[in-house]
Write a protein that holds these residues in place. Structure first.
Motif, PDB file in Angstrom:
ATOM      1  N   TYR A   1       0.893  -1.121   0.041  1.00  0.00           N
ATOM      2  CA  TYR A   1      -0.020  -0.358   0.172  1.00  0.00           C
ATOM      3  C   TYR A   1       1.098   1.110  -0.237  1.00  0.00           C
ATOM      4  CZ  TYR A   1      -2.989   3.833   2.230  1.00  0.00           C
ATOM      5  OH  TYR A   1      -3.416   4.867   1.776  1.00  0.00           O
ATOM      6  N   PHE A   2       0.423   2.344  -1.317  1.00  0.00           N
ATOM      7  CA  PHE A   2       1.424   3.341  -0.853  1.00  0.00           C
ATOM      8  C   PHE A   2       0.338   4.925  -0.305  1.00  0.00           C
ATOM      9  CE2 PHE A   2       3.465   1.445  -4.243  1.00  0.00           C
ATOM     10  CZ  PHE A   2       4.863   1.640  -3.987  1.00  0.00           C
ATOM     11  N   PRO A   3       1.110   5.208   0.832  1.00  0.00           N
ATOM     12  CA  PRO A   3       0.078   5.760   1.555  1.00  0.00           C
ATOM     13  C   PRO A   3      -0.295   7.480   1.018  1.00  0.00           C
ATOM     14  CG  PRO A   3       2.784   5.900   2.083  1.00  0.00           C
ATOM     15  CD  PRO A   3       1.995   5.184   1.272  1.00  0.00           C
ATOM     16  N   HIS A   4      -1.651   7.383   1.074  1.00  0.00           N
ATOM     17  CA  HIS A   4      -2.296   8.819   0.601  1.00  0.00           C
ATOM     18  C   HIS A   4      -2.840   9.608   1.563  1.00  0.00           C
ATOM     19  CE1 HIS A   4      -5.439  10.259  -2.019  1.00  0.00           C
ATOM     20  NE2 HIS A   4      -6.233  10.370  -0.893  1.00  0.00           N
ATOM     21  N   VAL A   5      -2.622  11.041   0.909  1.00  0.00           N
ATOM     22  CA  VAL A   5      -3.295  12.410   1.539  1.00  0.00           C
ATOM     23  C   VAL A   5      -3.679  12.623   0.879  1.00  0.00           C
ATOM     24  CG1 VAL A   5      -2.584  14.150   2.488  1.00  0.00           C
ATOM     25  CG2 VAL A   5      -1.513  12.957   2.628  1.00  0.00           C
ATOM     26  N   SER A   6      -5.558  13.298   0.845  1.00  0.00           N
ATOM     27  CA  SER A   6      -6.611  14.099   0.588  1.00  0.00           C
ATOM     28  C   SER A   6      -6.391  15.712   0.855  1.00  0.00           C
ATOM     29  CB  SER A   6      -7.986  13.086   0.455  1.00  0.00           C
ATOM     30  OG  SER A   6      -7.911  12.537  -0.330  1.00  0.00           O
ATOM     31  N   VAL A   7      -6.251  16.751   0.233  1.00  0.00           N
ATOM     32  CA  VAL A   7      -6.149  17.699   1.036  1.00  0.00           C
ATOM     33  C   VAL A   7      -7.575  18.061   1.808  1.00  0.00           C
ATOM     34  CG1 VAL A   7      -5.945  20.303   0.309  1.00  0.00           C
ATOM     35  CG2 VAL A   7      -5.354  18.417  -0.784  1.00  0.00           C
ATOM     36  N   GLY A   8      -8.841  17.399   1.232  1.00  0.00           N
ATOM     37  CA  GLY A   8     -10.044  18.513   1.632  1.00  0.00           C
ATOM     38  C   GLY A   8     -11.091  17.706   1.025  1.00  0.00           C
ATOM     39  N   TRP A   9     -12.732  18.385   1.083  1.00  0.00           N
ATOM     40  CA  TRP A   9     -13.744  17.705   0.331  1.00  0.00           C
ATOM     41  C   TRP A   9     -14.930  18.288   0.533  1.00  0.00           C
ATOM     42  CZ3 TRP A   9     -15.129  14.361  -4.126  1.00  0.00           C
ATOM     43  CH2 TRP A   9     -16.036  13.967  -3.770  1.00  0.00           C
ATOM     44  N   ASP A  10     -14.977  19.140  -0.245  1.00  0.00           N
ATOM     45  CA  ASP A  10     -16.618  19.823  -0.940  1.00  0.00           C
ATOM     46  C   ASP A  10     -16.959  19.860  -2.045  1.00  0.00           C
ATOM     47  OD1 ASP A  10     -18.144  21.756  -0.812  1.00  0.00           O
ATOM     48  OD2 ASP A  10     -17.802  23.219   0.745  1.00  0.00           O
ATOM     49  N   ASN A  11     -17.820  18.955  -2.939  1.00  0.00           N
ATOM     50  CA  ASN A  11     -17.699  19.164  -4.307  1.00  0.00           C
ATOM     51  C   ASN A  11     -19.295  20.455  -4.173  1.00  0.00           C
ATOM     52  OD1 ASN A  11     -20.110  17.945  -3.252  1.00  0.00           O
ATOM     53  ND2 ASN A  11     -19.653  16.364  -4.503  1.00  0.00           N
ATOM     54  N   ASN A  12     -19.958  21.163  -3.810  1.00  0.00           N
ATOM     55  CA  ASN A  12     -20.720  22.087  -3.534  1.00  0.00           C
ATOM     56  C   ASN A  12     -20.691  22.678  -5.407  1.00  0.00           C
ATOM     57  OD1 ASN A  12     -22.623  21.845  -1.863  1.00  0.00           O
ATOM     58  ND2 ASN A  12     -21.005  21.422  -0.646  1.00  0.00           N
ATOM     59  N   PRO A  13     -19.180  22.736  -5.036  1.00  0.00           N
ATOM     60  CA  PRO A  13     -19.366  24.018  -7.092  1.00  0.00           C
ATOM     61  C   PRO A  13     -20.058  23.101  -8.299  1.00  0.00           C
ATOM     62  CG  PRO A  13     -17.899  24.092  -5.771  1.00  0.00           C
ATOM     63  CD  PRO A  13     -18.374  22.888  -5.105  1.00  0.00           C
ATOM     64  N   ARG A  14     -20.826  22.004  -8.395  1.00  0.00           N
ATOM     65  CA  ARG A  14     -20.886  21.127  -9.011  1.00  0.00           C
ATOM     66  C   ARG A  14     -22.581  21.203  -9.144  1.00  0.00           C
ATOM     67  NH1 ARG A  14     -16.845  15.927  -9.383  1.00  0.00           N
ATOM     68  NH2 ARG A  14     -15.321  17.089 -11.284  1.00  0.00           N
ATOM     69  N   PHE A  15     -23.460  21.075  -7.929  1.00  0.00           N
ATOM     70  CA  PHE A  15     -24.367  21.466  -7.406  1.00  0.00           C
ATOM     71  C   PHE A  15     -24.897  22.814  -7.902  1.00  0.00           C
ATOM     72  CE2 PHE A  15     -22.595  17.392  -6.392  1.00  0.00           C
ATOM     73  CZ  PHE A  15     -23.787  16.518  -6.854  1.00  0.00           C
ATOM     74  N   THR A  16     -25.982  22.980  -7.355  1.00  0.00           N
ATOM     75  CA  THR A  16     -27.633  24.384  -7.580  1.00  0.00           C
ATOM     76  C   THR A  16     -27.901  24.701  -6.207  1.00  0.00           C
ATOM     77  OG1 THR A  16     -29.146  23.304  -8.274  1.00  0.00           O
ATOM     78  CG2 THR A  16     -27.506  24.618 -10.523  1.00  0.00           C
ATOM     79  N   GLY A  17     -27.636  23.084  -5.765  1.00  0.00           N
ATOM     80  CA  GLY A  17     -28.345  22.837  -4.213  1.00  0.00           C
ATOM     81  C   GLY A  17     -26.865  22.679  -3.533  1.00  0.00           C
ATOM     82  N   MET A  18     -27.502  22.474  -1.911  1.00  0.00           N
ATOM     83  CA  MET A  18     -26.624  22.312  -1.714  1.00  0.00           C
ATOM     84  C   MET A  18     -26.126  20.680  -1.320  1.00  0.00           C
ATOM     85  SD  MET A  18     -24.830  23.138   1.655  1.00  0.00           S
ATOM     86  CE  MET A  18     -24.010  22.439   2.905  1.00  0.00           C
ATOM     87  N   ARG A  19     -25.105  20.173  -1.170  1.00  0.00           N
ATOM     88  CA  ARG A  19     -24.211  18.862  -0.502  1.00  0.00           C
ATOM     89  C   ARG A  19     -23.980  18.930   0.218  1.00  0.00           C
ATOM     90  NH1 ARG A  19     -25.935  15.393  -4.231  1.00  0.00           N
ATOM     91  NH2 ARG A  19     -24.380  13.837  -4.155  1.00  0.00           N
TER      92      ARG A  19
END
Length: 372
Positions: free
Chosen positions: A282-300
């Motif tokens: 396994y090679f370690p992984h780092v995610s910076v964040g998550w918020d995919n609201n820019p892809r939606f008109t409504g709230m996610r």
């Protein structure tokens, strides 16, 4: 000084040069359209964010020269390009072919491909994204299509002098195991197809093929596509000939709707689980964040909280410690991502933190492009 391979995923949709993208982003600037039009969904929401470099065309080699320089200067020395094969032909190759590969300083950066073989639905079209049941292109590919795709990868990309290899073997990551197996007709057929891919890579002059699998927190549902009982998910790696595993996003295995520091507790536990249950590295992984609201008109719902550069720096230190504790495997660390603006998980500088995320990488790894 020990060096590390810091590999950041690239979402190659920030260009209007691919004609088929106009159905999603008719303004002709790729998914920058969704970023530019993003609005806050609640009081205190940190959108809209703006890229310090502007809404640049990442299929422009002069733009990519700037981006390569910024990445390499801060210790990012590998780009992992999301690569697509829809309707039996490539999709979104422009950023790689016309931007990165034509950049005058491309020798400062290695790259490899992740076949993003998921279905394409309404997600990319902000006008329709609330309903994602409509499938535009299937990610599953039959054996003939698979072979055409692999030949393109071998001939066009593996042959590039700066393609990333492990022990001389080009690395190729596959995103969606279920779609792979479904398209090829079952586990045995998938094993045969991947064996063929490996043989063709060797035939092209390489010592081997390093197949990397994207892992998730749950066992994929292979019912209806698996032609036999082949044991646990963790045994699939060696059964199909995969060489290693890594993640694409924290959101794939944990609840991200909380503080980034709390998420890291689950991340460390997940790394330990994978190490104990899988029979390939396994090679370690780092995610910076998550918020995919820019892809939606409504709230996610589902937004990472407090993913400041200092918080992400702690995740990078964890990944470095994991790599140091596994001296028998290459010191590769994957990062989501270089430019996933519509998922709010990017290293590129913005008007909120500036170059903070890139500076965190440089502080932790202090390893510029001389590791290439």
């Amino acid at each position: 000084m020990k060096t590390y391979d810091i590999a950041a995923y690239i979402w190659p949709a920030y260009t209007g040069d691919e004609p088929r993208t106009r159905m999603f982003w008719p303004q002709g600037m790729g998914e920058w359209q969704s970023v530019k039009d993003a609005v806050p969904k609640f009081p205190g929401h940190s959108w809209p964010r703006k890229p310090l470099w502007g809404y640049v065309n990442e299929a422009d080699p002069y733009v990519m020269e700037m981006e390569i320089a910024a990445a390499a200067d801060h210790g990012v020395n590998v780009f992992i390009y999301d690569w697509y094969w829809y309707d039996d032909r490539p999709f979104l190759e422009n950023c790689l072919n016309d931007g990165f590969l034509k950049a005058g300083n491309r020798d400062r950066m290695k790259f490899y491909l992740m076949w993003a073989n998921h279905d394409a639905n309404n997600l990319w079209d902000k006008r329709l994204s609330q309903d994602q049941k409509n499938v535009i292109w299937k990610g599953a590919t039959d054996r003939q299509g698979f072979q055409r795709a692999c030949r393109r990868v071998i001939d066009r990309y593996f042959s590039q002098p700066n393609y990333y290899c492990i022990d001389g073997a080009p690395v190729f990551q596959i995103y969606d195991l279920r779609n792979l197996v479904e398209g090829l007709g079952g586990m045995e057929e998938t094993a045969q197809a991947l064996k063929w891919f490996r043989a063709e890579t060797v035939r092209a002059g390489f010592p081997d093929l390093h197949l990397q699998l994207t892992v998730y927190g749950r066992v994929p549902d292979l019912s209806g596509v698996d032609s036999g009982d082949r044991g646990s998910y963790s045994g699939i790696g060696s059964l199909l000939g995969f060489s290693s595993i890594s993640h694409y996003q924290f959101v794939h295995f944990t609840d991200i709707d909380r503080d980034y520091g709390e998420i890291l507790t689950d991340v460390k536990a997940e790394w330990a689980r994978l190490e104990s249950q899988w029979d390939i590295p396994y090679f370690p992984h780092v995610s910076v964040g998550w918020d995919n609201n820019p892809r939606f008109t409504g709230m996610r719902e589902g937004i990472v909280k407090n993913n400041t550069p200092e918080a992400v720096r702690q995740a990078l230190l964890m990944a470095k410690a994991y790599a140091d504790a596994h001296p028998g495997q290459p010191p590769l660390i994957t990062v989501n991502s270089w430019n996933e603006w519509t998922e709010t998980s990017y290293l590129e500088p913005d008007d909120l933190y500036g170059y903070g995320y890139l500076e965190a990488i440089r502080e932790v790894f202090a390893a510029p492009e001389d590791s290439l």
